[in-house]
Design an enzyme around this catalytic site. Sequence first.
Site, PDB file in Angstrom:
ATOM      1  N   ASP A   8     -23.576  43.111  -8.567  1.00 22.95           N
ATOM      2  CA  ASP A   8     -24.789  42.392  -7.763  1.00 22.95           C
ATOM      3  C   ASP A   8     -25.085  42.971  -6.461  1.00 22.95           C
ATOM      4  OD1 ASP A   8     -23.701  41.141 -10.015  1.00 22.95           O
ATOM      5  OD2 ASP A   8     -25.453  39.362  -9.764  1.00 22.95           O
ATOM      6  N   GLU A  39     -30.327  42.797  -8.965  1.00 27.80           N
ATOM      7  CA  GLU A  39     -31.182  41.759  -9.355  1.00 27.80           C
ATOM      8  C   GLU A  39     -31.214  40.873  -8.157  1.00 27.80           C
ATOM      9  OE1 GLU A  39     -31.129  38.693 -11.629  1.00 27.80           O
ATOM     10  OE2 GLU A  39     -29.080  37.780 -10.964  1.00 27.80           O
ATOM     11  N   HIS A  68     -32.864  36.949 -12.775  1.00 25.22           N
ATOM     12  CA  HIS A  68     -34.053  37.092 -11.408  1.00 25.22           C
ATOM     13  C   HIS A  68     -34.741  38.288 -11.721  1.00 25.22           C
ATOM     14  CE1 HIS A  68     -32.506  33.587  -9.299  1.00 25.22           C
ATOM     15  NE2 HIS A  68     -31.167  34.053  -9.456  1.00 25.22           N
ATOM     16  N   HIS A 154     -24.639  39.742 -18.270  1.00 27.00           N
ATOM     17  CA  HIS A 154     -25.077  38.907 -17.054  1.00 27.00           C
ATOM     18  C   HIS A 154     -25.013  37.448 -17.456  1.00 27.00           C
ATOM     19  CE1 HIS A 154     -26.882  39.024 -13.109  1.00 27.00           C
ATOM     20  NE2 HIS A 154     -27.645  37.974 -13.386  1.00 27.00           N
ATOM     21  N   HIS A 179     -23.256  38.551 -12.203  1.00 22.43           N
ATOM     22  CA  HIS A 179     -24.042  37.283 -11.931  1.00 22.43           C
ATOM     23  C   HIS A 179     -23.331  36.345 -11.230  1.00 22.43           C
ATOM     24  CE1 HIS A 179     -26.836  34.121 -12.669  1.00 22.43           C
ATOM     25  NE2 HIS A 179     -25.952  33.113 -13.119  1.00 22.43           N
ATOM     26  N   HIS A 181     -20.850  37.097  -8.770  1.00 27.65           N
ATOM     27  CA  HIS A 181     -20.859  37.730  -7.490  1.00 27.65           C
ATOM     28  C   HIS A 181     -19.189  37.529  -6.978  1.00 27.65           C
ATOM     29  CE1 HIS A 181     -25.220  37.075  -6.167  1.00 27.65           C
ATOM     30  NE2 HIS A 181     -24.924  37.540  -7.308  1.00 27.65           N
TER      31      HIS A 181
END
Length: 271
Positions: A8, A39, A68, A154, A179, A181
């Site tokens: 991400d 995203e 998102h 995700h 997702h 992180h």
Amino acid sequence: MKLLFLGDVMGRSGRAAVTARLPKLRADWALDFVVVNGENATSGAGLSAEHAKAILAAGADCITLGDHAFDQKDMMSYIETEPRVLRPLNFARTAPGKGARVYTAPGGRKVLVAQVLGQVFMKRPFDDPFSAIDGALRAHPLGGAVQAAIVDIHCEATSEKMGMGHWCDGRASLVVGTHTHVPTADAMILTGGTAYLSDAGMCGDYNSIIGMEKLEPMRRFVTGMAKDRFTPAAGEATLSGVYVETDDATGRALKIRMVRLGGRLEQAAPQ
């Protein structure tokens, strides 16, 4: 094939790391295909058309999104005109864009990229990701219709990500989670030949709380009350992801290595 997947992209810091480093990585590592999850690239929530163009220009062959996907409203129309941007397969049925596509890599080799959203601990109920990805993989078998297949799962739960890895084992070249992180340390090749990593982490500033400036998240944890909006951390980013080499004849993984370049995390690279 030599594949790179980057986790991400988080705000301006993450975008800067990708656009600065990716062109050289493509050349130095002789990469054949690059996927970037984008995203959170625009202000930490969604991806704008302008920022998508910058990531593609830096050397990404495909950008995946996530829950998102359409926080930036211009993505609703841009995704219909740019096939290199994918939203999740199991997003709303009326959502614009596609959740899986086949792309052409050097030498005419075909690469399937697909993304699904998980269901466990997610804020809204999405359609079953397992049946969604099953259809895409059945339609594009490894060693036949495609020479490689990359699945971005995700979601929050590592158990659901692992379930997806085993569900796709032998049918995908790489299953990688996004997702949360936070990069996990379980890079491996499963018994059927699929490279797997529970989470690729983020391309962002790790002197943060999952990419956000620390003050407001800490306030909410301590007091239970919100005062300000979350703001992406702006320090030097770590480029975080995974590198995979595959066999063109079978599409199965031969090598997997974690990637962490720049920023605060311990460094890691394929060589």
